[in-house]
Design a protein around this motif. Structure first.
Motif, PDB file in Angstrom:
ATOM      1  N   TRP A  26       0.827  -1.203   0.000  1.00  0.00           N
ATOM      2  CA  TRP A  26       0.000   0.000   0.000  1.00  0.00           C
ATOM      3  C   TRP A  26       0.864   1.256   0.000  1.00  0.00           C
ATOM      4  O   TRP A  26       0.634   2.187  -0.778  1.00  0.00           O
ATOM      5  CB  TRP A  26      -0.912  -0.042   1.228  1.00  0.00           C
ATOM      6  CG  TRP A  26      -1.929   1.035   1.321  1.00  0.00           C
ATOM      7  CD1 TRP A  26      -3.100   1.131   0.622  1.00  0.00           C
ATOM      8  CD2 TRP A  26      -1.891   2.170   2.186  1.00  0.00           C
ATOM      9  NE1 TRP A  26      -3.790   2.256   1.006  1.00  0.00           N
ATOM     10  CE2 TRP A  26      -3.070   2.907   1.976  1.00  0.00           C
ATOM     11  CE3 TRP A  26      -0.988   2.618   3.135  1.00  0.00           C
ATOM     12  CZ2 TRP A  26      -3.359   4.075   2.657  1.00  0.00           C
ATOM     13  CZ3 TRP A  26      -1.276   3.791   3.818  1.00  0.00           C
ATOM     14  CH2 TRP A  26      -2.445   4.502   3.577  1.00  0.00           C
ATOM     15  N   ILE A  27       1.879   1.277   0.857  1.00  0.00           N
ATOM     16  CA  ILE A  27       2.775   2.435   0.924  1.00  0.00           C
ATOM     17  C   ILE A  27       3.544   2.584  -0.380  1.00  0.00           C
ATOM     18  O   ILE A  27       3.739   3.697  -0.875  1.00  0.00           O
ATOM     19  CB  ILE A  27       3.728   2.325   2.134  1.00  0.00           C
ATOM     20  CG1 ILE A  27       2.923   2.509   3.428  1.00  0.00           C
ATOM     21  CG2 ILE A  27       4.851   3.346   2.051  1.00  0.00           C
ATOM     22  CD1 ILE A  27       3.703   2.244   4.690  1.00  0.00           C
ATOM     23  N   GLN A  28       3.977   1.472  -0.973  1.00  0.00           N
ATOM     24  CA  GLN A  28       4.698   1.542  -2.244  1.00  0.00           C
ATOM     25  C   GLN A  28       3.811   2.151  -3.333  1.00  0.00           C
ATOM     26  O   GLN A  28       4.266   2.966  -4.123  1.00  0.00           O
ATOM     27  CB  GLN A  28       5.171   0.153  -2.673  1.00  0.00           C
ATOM     28  CG  GLN A  28       6.046   0.170  -3.904  1.00  0.00           C
ATOM     29  CD  GLN A  28       7.366   0.874  -3.677  1.00  0.00           C
ATOM     30  OE1 GLN A  28       8.117   0.495  -2.798  1.00  0.00           O
ATOM     31  NE2 GLN A  28       7.642   1.894  -4.452  1.00  0.00           N
ATOM     32  N   SER A  29       2.533   1.773  -3.356  1.00  0.00           N
ATOM     33  CA  SER A  29       1.608   2.358  -4.330  1.00  0.00           C
ATOM     34  C   SER A  29       1.533   3.865  -4.170  1.00  0.00           C
ATOM     35  O   SER A  29       1.544   4.610  -5.157  1.00  0.00           O
ATOM     36  CB  SER A  29       0.206   1.764  -4.159  1.00  0.00           C
ATOM     37  OG  SER A  29       0.214   0.394  -4.433  1.00  0.00           O
ATOM     38  N   PHE A  30       1.456   4.313  -2.925  1.00  0.00           N
ATOM     39  CA  PHE A  30       1.404   5.745  -2.686  1.00  0.00           C
ATOM     40  C   PHE A  30       2.703   6.440  -3.084  1.00  0.00           C
ATOM     41  O   PHE A  30       2.678   7.535  -3.638  1.00  0.00           O
ATOM     42  CB  PHE A  30       1.082   6.053  -1.223  1.00  0.00           C
ATOM     43  CG  PHE A  30      -0.376   6.278  -0.989  1.00  0.00           C
ATOM     44  CD1 PHE A  30      -0.971   7.474  -1.332  1.00  0.00           C
ATOM     45  CD2 PHE A  30      -1.161   5.284  -0.442  1.00  0.00           C
ATOM     46  CE1 PHE A  30      -2.322   7.694  -1.142  1.00  0.00           C
ATOM     47  CE2 PHE A  30      -2.519   5.488  -0.246  1.00  0.00           C
ATOM     48  CZ  PHE A  30      -3.095   6.688  -0.593  1.00  0.00           C
ATOM     49  N   THR A  31       3.842   5.827  -2.819  1.00  0.00           N
ATOM     50  CA  THR A  31       5.096   6.492  -3.168  1.00  0.00           C
ATOM     51  C   THR A  31       5.246   6.623  -4.679  1.00  0.00           C
ATOM     52  O   THR A  31       5.776   7.623  -5.161  1.00  0.00           O
ATOM     53  CB  THR A  31       6.326   5.794  -2.558  1.00  0.00           C
ATOM     54  OG1 THR A  31       6.346   4.423  -2.945  1.00  0.00           O
ATOM     55  CG2 THR A  31       6.321   5.900  -1.052  1.00  0.00           C
ATOM     56  N   TRP A  32       4.772   5.642  -5.436  1.00  0.00           N
ATOM     57  CA  TRP A  32       4.804   5.777  -6.892  1.00  0.00           C
ATOM     58  C   TRP A  32       3.946   6.958  -7.331  1.00  0.00           C
ATOM     59  O   TRP A  32       4.301   7.724  -8.214  1.00  0.00           O
ATOM     60  CB  TRP A  32       4.327   4.510  -7.581  1.00  0.00           C
ATOM     61  CG  TRP A  32       5.294   3.372  -7.504  1.00  0.00           C
ATOM     62  CD1 TRP A  32       6.656   3.441  -7.444  1.00  0.00           C
ATOM     63  CD2 TRP A  32       4.964   1.989  -7.476  1.00  0.00           C
ATOM     64  NE1 TRP A  32       7.182   2.173  -7.380  1.00  0.00           N
ATOM     65  CE2 TRP A  32       6.170   1.261  -7.402  1.00  0.00           C
ATOM     66  CE3 TRP A  32       3.776   1.284  -7.511  1.00  0.00           C
ATOM     67  CZ2 TRP A  32       6.219  -0.127  -7.361  1.00  0.00           C
ATOM     68  CZ3 TRP A  32       3.816  -0.095  -7.471  1.00  0.00           C
ATOM     69  CH2 TRP A  32       5.036  -0.785  -7.399  1.00  0.00           C
ATOM     70  N   MET A  33       2.792   7.082  -6.701  1.00  0.00           N
ATOM     71  CA  MET A  33       1.913   8.193  -7.039  1.00  0.00           C
ATOM     72  C   MET A  33       2.532   9.527  -6.646  1.00  0.00           C
ATOM     73  O   MET A  33       2.439  10.518  -7.378  1.00  0.00           O
ATOM     74  CB  MET A  33       0.574   8.023  -6.323  1.00  0.00           C
ATOM     75  CG  MET A  33      -0.583   8.152  -7.271  1.00  0.00           C
ATOM     76  SD  MET A  33      -2.112   8.004  -6.419  1.00  0.00           S
ATOM     77  CE  MET A  33      -2.558   9.706  -6.403  1.00  0.00           C
ATOM     78  N   LEU A  34       3.195   9.546  -5.495  1.00  0.00           N
ATOM     79  CA  LEU A  34       3.818  10.779  -5.029  1.00  0.00           C
ATOM     80  C   LEU A  34       4.984  11.177  -5.929  1.00  0.00           C
ATOM     81  O   LEU A  34       5.168  12.350  -6.247  1.00  0.00           O
ATOM     82  CB  LEU A  34       4.284  10.613  -3.580  1.00  0.00           C
ATOM     83  CG  LEU A  34       3.164  10.359  -2.576  1.00  0.00           C
ATOM     84  CD1 LEU A  34       3.732   9.957  -1.230  1.00  0.00           C
ATOM     85  CD2 LEU A  34       2.260  11.568  -2.457  1.00  0.00           C
ATOM     86  N   GLU A  35       5.758  10.191  -6.353  1.00  0.00           N
ATOM     87  CA  GLU A  35       6.845  10.478  -7.279  1.00  0.00           C
ATOM     88  C   GLU A  35       6.281  11.029  -8.593  1.00  0.00           C
ATOM     89  O   GLU A  35       6.799  11.993  -9.150  1.00  0.00           O
ATOM     90  CB  GLU A  35       7.668   9.225  -7.543  1.00  0.00           C
ATOM     91  CG  GLU A  35       8.809   9.467  -8.512  1.00  0.00           C
ATOM     92  CD  GLU A  35       9.566   8.213  -8.863  1.00  0.00           C
ATOM     93  OE1 GLU A  35      10.789   8.289  -9.002  1.00  0.00           O
ATOM     94  OE2 GLU A  35       8.919   7.145  -9.013  1.00  0.00           O
ATOM     95  N   ASN A  36       5.210  10.437  -9.055  1.00  0.00           N
ATOM     96  CA  ASN A  36       4.561  10.924 -10.269  1.00  0.00           C
ATOM     97  C   ASN A  36       4.075  12.356 -10.083  1.00  0.00           C
ATOM     98  O   ASN A  36       4.172  13.173 -10.999  1.00  0.00           O
ATOM     99  CB  ASN A  36       3.403  10.002 -10.662  1.00  0.00           C
ATOM    100  CG  ASN A  36       2.709  10.492 -11.907  1.00  0.00           C
ATOM    101  OD1 ASN A  36       1.744  11.245 -11.830  1.00  0.00           O
ATOM    102  ND2 ASN A  36       3.211  10.080 -13.052  1.00  0.00           N
ATOM    103  N   SER A  37       3.579  12.662  -8.895  1.00  0.00           N
ATOM    104  CA  SER A  37       3.127  14.033  -8.616  1.00  0.00           C
ATOM    105  C   SER A  37       4.281  15.022  -8.749  1.00  0.00           C
ATOM    106  O   SER A  37       4.111  16.113  -9.297  1.00  0.00           O
ATOM    107  CB  SER A  37       2.522  14.125  -7.217  1.00  0.00           C
ATOM    108  OG  SER A  37       1.319  13.410  -7.159  1.00  0.00           O
ATOM    109  N   LEU A  38       5.465  14.643  -8.252  1.00  0.00           N
ATOM    110  CA  LEU A  38       6.626  15.525  -8.381  1.00  0.00           C
ATOM    111  C   LEU A  38       6.995  15.718  -9.853  1.00  0.00           C
ATOM    112  O   LEU A  38       7.250  16.842 -10.297  1.00  0.00           O
ATOM    113  CB  LEU A  38       7.825  14.962  -7.617  1.00  0.00           C
ATOM    114  CG  LEU A  38       9.127  15.760  -7.758  1.00  0.00           C
ATOM    115  CD1 LEU A  38       8.966  17.170  -7.181  1.00  0.00           C
ATOM    116  CD2 LEU A  38      10.281  15.025  -7.105  1.00  0.00           C
ATOM    117  N   ILE A  39       6.992  14.637 -10.608  1.00  0.00           N
ATOM    118  CA  ILE A  39       7.317  14.725 -12.034  1.00  0.00           C
ATOM    119  C   ILE A  39       6.296  15.605 -12.754  1.00  0.00           C
ATOM    120  O   ILE A  39       6.655  16.475 -13.551  1.00  0.00           O
ATOM    121  CB  ILE A  39       7.387  13.315 -12.658  1.00  0.00           C
ATOM    122  CG1 ILE A  39       8.593  12.565 -12.102  1.00  0.00           C
ATOM    123  CG2 ILE A  39       7.441  13.386 -14.179  1.00  0.00           C
ATOM    124  CD1 ILE A  39       8.589  11.074 -12.389  1.00  0.00           C
TER     125      ILE A  39
END
Length: 161
Positions: free
Chosen positions: A89-102
């Protein structure tokens, strides 16, 4: 004399046609940019919905989230299945957060959205969940730099890390 005036008129029409086509291209570019931003927001909304649905359908994840929230001092009580569900679950969120930065750096995401995403990274770090899950391992160096800056903020605030 008439030959020159026809030539001048033809040149003016040519210039007007070029200006009109540039205006048209500019409008198309603006529309394409707006479509890209809309698609980006739609994609994030779909991802968040999928994460929310997955969360509600996993008793192990719900249990882990409650333990993480309520008993943050006793994280050792997670079962292996709860730990795995929480890390996924946390990994899914971190991918989304990284995408948000990009997306933010590319101009497709407003600053307030990135600041909210950054606050989520901060809460993950505060919870200590990253210590057990390593959610930031396969991320871009740009995102990892942001994570390091947030860790530094937490140290200055007297928090973990």
């Amino acid at each position: 004399m008439k030959h020159t005036s026809w030539k001048d008129i033809a040149e003016l029409l040519g210039i007007a046609a070029i200006v009109a086509s540039l205006i048209f291209v500019g409008l198309q570019m603006k529309q394409t940019h707006e479509i890209a931003i809309s698609a980006s927001f739609q994609s994030r909304a779909e991802t968040m919905a999928a994460i929310s649905i997955a969360t509600t359908q996993s008793p192990e994840l719900l249990s882990a989230l409650v333990k993480l929230e309520v008993q943050s001092e006793s994280r050792e009580e997670f079962t292996n299945v709860e730990q795995r569900a929480l890390c996924s679950w946390i990994q899914s969120f971190t991918w989304m957060l990284e995408n948000s930065l990009i997306q933010y750096n590319a101009g497709f995401l407003p600053e307030d959205h990135w600041l909210r995403a950054k606050a989520i990274v901060k809460s993950v770090l505060k919870s200590g969940a990253d210590e057990r899950c390593s959610p930031f391992a396969p991320m871009t160096s740009e995102f990892l730099t942001e994570v390091d800056e947030i860790r530094q903020e937490l140290r200055e605030e007297g928090g973990p890390k």
